[in-house]
Design an enzyme around this catalytic site. Structure first.
Site, mmCIF file in Angstrom:
data_model
loop_
_atom_site.group_PDB
_atom_site.id
_atom_site.type_symbol
_atom_site.label_atom_id
_atom_site.label_comp_id
_atom_site.label_asym_id
_atom_site.label_seq_id
_atom_site.Cartn_x
_atom_site.Cartn_y
_atom_site.Cartn_z
ATOM 1 N N SER A 127 -49.315 34.949 115.419
ATOM 2 C CA SER A 127 -49.040 36.189 114.688
ATOM 3 C C SER A 127 -50.258 36.610 113.877
ATOM 4 C CB SER A 127 -47.871 35.921 113.735
ATOM 5 O OG SER A 127 -47.766 36.942 112.769
ATOM 6 N N TYR A 162 -43.073 30.683 107.007
ATOM 7 C CA TYR A 162 -43.120 31.121 108.412
ATOM 8 C C TYR A 162 -44.576 31.261 108.869
ATOM 9 C CZ TYR A 162 -43.603 34.522 112.120
ATOM 10 O OH TYR A 162 -44.020 35.163 113.254
ATOM 11 N N LYS A 196 -47.098 29.085 111.734
ATOM 12 C CA LYS A 196 -47.964 29.620 112.802
ATOM 13 C C LYS A 196 -49.378 29.064 112.654
ATOM 14 C CE LYS A 196 -44.926 32.007 115.004
ATOM 15 N NZ LYS A 196 -44.429 31.469 116.286
HETATM 16 N N1 UFG Z 1 -40.833 48.186 105.483
HETATM 17 C C1 UFG Z 1 -40.163 49.065 104.651
HETATM 18 N N2 UFG Z 1 -38.799 49.013 104.626
HETATM 19 C C2 UFG Z 1 -38.080 48.129 105.375
HETATM 20 C C3 UFG Z 1 -38.776 47.229 106.224
HETATM 21 C C4 UFG Z 1 -40.155 47.273 106.244
HETATM 22 O O1 UFG Z 1 -40.778 49.880 103.966
HETATM 23 O O2 UFG Z 1 -36.860 48.113 105.283
HETATM 24 C C5 UFG Z 1 -42.292 48.249 105.534
HETATM 25 C C6 UFG Z 1 -42.943 46.966 105.047
HETATM 26 O O3 UFG Z 1 -43.119 47.013 103.651
HETATM 27 C C7 UFG Z 1 -44.242 46.996 105.821
HETATM 28 C C8 UFG Z 1 -43.906 47.713 107.119
HETATM 29 O O4 UFG Z 1 -42.697 48.391 106.871
HETATM 30 O O5 UFG Z 1 -45.173 47.761 105.127
HETATM 31 C C9 UFG Z 1 -43.698 46.750 108.265
HETATM 32 O O6 UFG Z 1 -42.768 45.765 107.861
HETATM 33 P P1 UFG Z 1 -42.116 44.751 108.904
HETATM 34 O O7 UFG Z 1 -41.188 43.863 108.142
HETATM 35 O O8 UFG Z 1 -41.576 45.481 110.071
HETATM 36 O O9 UFG Z 1 -43.382 43.955 109.421
HETATM 37 P P2 UFG Z 1 -44.384 43.033 108.603
HETATM 38 O O10 UFG Z 1 -45.740 43.563 108.896
HETATM 39 O O11 UFG Z 1 -44.016 42.823 107.218
HETATM 40 O O12 UFG Z 1 -44.056 41.680 109.332
HETATM 41 C C10 UFG Z 1 -44.896 41.163 110.239
HETATM 42 C C11 UFG Z 1 -44.118 40.339 111.261
HETATM 43 C C12 UFG Z 1 -43.626 39.079 110.656
HETATM 44 C C13 UFG Z 1 -44.704 38.407 109.868
HETATM 45 C C14 UFG Z 1 -45.226 39.321 108.823
HETATM 46 C C15 UFG Z 1 -46.233 38.689 107.934
HETATM 47 O O13 UFG Z 1 -43.016 41.060 111.788
HETATM 48 O O14 UFG Z 1 -43.212 38.231 111.707
HETATM 49 O O15 UFG Z 1 -45.804 40.429 109.478
HETATM 50 O O16 UFG Z 1 -46.723 39.570 106.993
HETATM 51 F F1 UFG Z 1 -44.296 37.300 109.258
#
Ligand code: UFG
Length: 348
Positions: A133, A158, A162
């Site tokens: 990831s 998590y 990785k």
């Molecule tokens: N977000 C929102 N509202 C929500 C969900 C997400 O505003 O309800 C925003 C988050 O703050 C972020 C963006 O949307 O800015 C993407 O969020 P995600 O949760 O979809 O994805 P992330 O980048 O946070 O997560 C990814 C991977 C995970 C990993 C993580 C580590 O999906 O597996 O990066 O940072 F662990």
């Protein structure tokens, strides 16, 4: 080269009933591989195996067990030593849950990997593709982030699993004659165009795209946008969203690269992204455009552990793998929406 009686190369996909796994099984079968799935169904459904059969015309061989079980894993390898390769997806992946129960994550994600490596060593299976990831980069100092960028201290258990998995692989491959390609995924979004398989989050989704589509279908009142004061053009965080079908194709390329002896070393790492970053507000706009629906959302405070911005330098993967993500954010949102609508009709 090891071939089965039907002269099809046999590939094991662990976690093949899961989100990225199921799309990869479809792609492998469509490229002529015989696929065996191992999944404990902790976070997935057996019905997905049937759906893969509907899409491809072939239901993959399915074994339901937990790869943390050393004896079961060993007996699987004993009767499948002719595997041409393994793609290891099976792992827990919820950031919040990993912080509440670290040992559950370390045990599951690391012991299963070690059991697989043990099986590969004992039964002389050579090729492994590992699901990593972009979380290993944390907040990179330079963007876009390259494979050679430093791995930063993990922000979650998590993410740490990785990083640790990558280290276990880096030191194990040479010792046991195992070739590995670690694929660092950016943010997978979307679903198969058939709308027969897609993401099936457990409970309230953590990730942006399923939260958007569940809000639009009426399962959630509104989306909370976590933070509007980031140092980005519109104040919301930026990610490199990649269509899960593009991601699945890259796994087929990685398997073929190993089988065809085209790897440059025993342990290779590739970024899998599109190379383009989009903000949360841009993702919402894209969804609204393709669905023709207004999405209710409100700004709330930042989510702890979130990084500000990250997107991939994909030049190495594009050049070396001869693979490039083809689908754009609108394609991702369109297919995610079609899938959510299919789910609402009871198509699981
Ligand atoms: N977000 C929102 N509202 C929500 C969900 C997400 O505003 O309800 C925003 C988050 O703050 C972020 C963006 O949307 O800015 C993407 O969020 P995600 O949760 O979809 O994805 P992330 O980048 O946070 O997560 C990814 C991977 C995970 C990993 C993580 C580590 O999906 O597996 O990066 O940072 F662990």
């Amino acid at each position: 080269m090891k071939k089965t009686s039907e002269q099809k190369l046999k590939v094991l996909v662990t976690g093949g009933a899961g989100y990225i796994g199921s799309h990869t099984v479809v792609a492998l079968q469509q490229h002529g591989f015989r696929v065996i799935v191992i999944d404990n169904l902790f976070n997935s459904h057996a019905g997905v195996i049937d759906r893969i059969g509907e899409i491809t015309g072939v239901k993959p061989e399915f074994h339901e067990f937990d790869l943390v079980d050393t004896d079961k894993t060993d007996s699987f390898f004993a009767s499948n030593a002719d595997l041409a390769g393994i793609i290891h997806f099976a792992a827990y992946k919820a950031v919040g849950e990993s912080m509440e129960n670290p040992l559950m994550y370390y045990r599951n994600n690391l012991v299963s990997l070690m059991n697989i490596l043990e099986g590969m060593r004992n039964y002389k299976v050579a090729n492994l593709v590992f699901s990593s990831s972009c979380t290993v980069y944390g907040q990179p100092d330079e963007l876009p982030v390259k494979e050679t960028s430093p791995v930063k201290e993990a922000l979650s258990v998590y993410g740490n699993t990785k990083q640790m998995s990558e280290e276990i692989l880096r030191f194990s491959v040479g010792a046991y004659g195992i070739k590995t390609i670690a694929l660092r995924y950016f943010n997978p979004v979307g679903a198969h165009e058939s709308a027969l398989i897609g993401e099936l989050p457990r409970g309230v989704p953590n990730n942006l795209a399923p939260f958007i589509t569940q809000t639009a279908i009426g399962r959630r009142d509104r989306l909370s946008v976590f933070g509007s004061d980031y140092n980005t053009p519109d104040g919301t965080p930026i990610r490199d969203y990649i269509h899960v079908v593009d991601l699945a194709e890259a796994h087929v390329v990685a398997v073929n690269r190993m089988i065809g002896n085209k790897t440059k070393s025993d342990y290779e790492i590739f970024n899998l992204g599109t190379g383009k970053g989009y903000s949360v507000l841009e993702a919402i706009r894209s969804f609204e455009k393709v669905s023709g629906q207004k999405l209710p959302y409100k700004f709330v405070g930042r989510r702890s552990g979130d990084i500000e911005q990250v997107w991939a330098d994909t030049s190495y993967a594009n050049r070396e793998l001869g693979w490039k993500a083809e689908k754009d954010l609108d394609d991702m949102m369109r297919s995610a929406w079609k899938w959510e609508q299919a789910l609402a009709k009871g198509n699981k």
